[in-house]
Design a protein around this motif. Sequence first.
Motif, short mmCIF file in Angstrom:
data_model
loop_
_atom_site.label_atom_id
_atom_site.label_comp_id
_atom_site.label_asym_id
_atom_site.label_seq_id
_atom_site.Cartn_x
_atom_site.Cartn_y
_atom_site.Cartn_z
N THR A 17 0.73 -1.35 0.08
CA THR A 17 -0.02 -0.18 -0.07
C THR A 17 0.93 1.23 -0.03
OG1 THR A 17 -1.72 -1.13 1.15
CG2 THR A 17 -1.97 1.26 1.17
N ALA A 18 1.88 1.28 0.97
CA ALA A 18 2.77 2.21 1.09
C ALA A 18 3.57 2.69 -0.35
CB ALA A 18 3.82 2.30 2.16
N ALA A 19 4.12 1.70 -0.82
CA ALA A 19 4.86 1.54 -2.09
C ALA A 19 4.03 2.07 -3.34
CB ALA A 19 5.68 0.25 -2.23
N SER A 20 2.79 1.68 -3.33
CA SER A 20 2.00 2.14 -4.54
C SER A 20 1.42 3.66 -4.33
CB SER A 20 1.06 1.13 -4.84
OG SER A 20 0.13 1.07 -3.72
N GLY A 21 1.55 4.13 -3.07
CA GLY A 21 1.11 5.41 -2.94
C GLY A 21 -0.40 5.30 -2.42
N GLY A 22 -0.85 4.27 -1.98
CA GLY A 22 -2.13 4.10 -1.47
C GLY A 22 -2.32 4.89 -0.10
#
Length: 67
Positions: A17-22
């Motif tokens: 989630t963090a890596a994808s900008g979620g």
Amino acid sequence: MLMEHSASVEAAFAGLTAASGGVCCWLDREWESLEVRWLNGEKCRDRVPGPRYATGLDVAATWPELG
């Protein structure tokens, strides 16, 4: 249920989630609550419904505006 019992699986999903900008990663529990694990760039452990958020709509209301 796997995410609920495995810290490494939970960390993997929050990390994705963090890596994808979620803006939000929550765990849909087997009973009548959710647990928010990533919200607006920060790790957290908030239950929905709970003291901070009564519903998922309250969580969504914290998300930044798009654009």
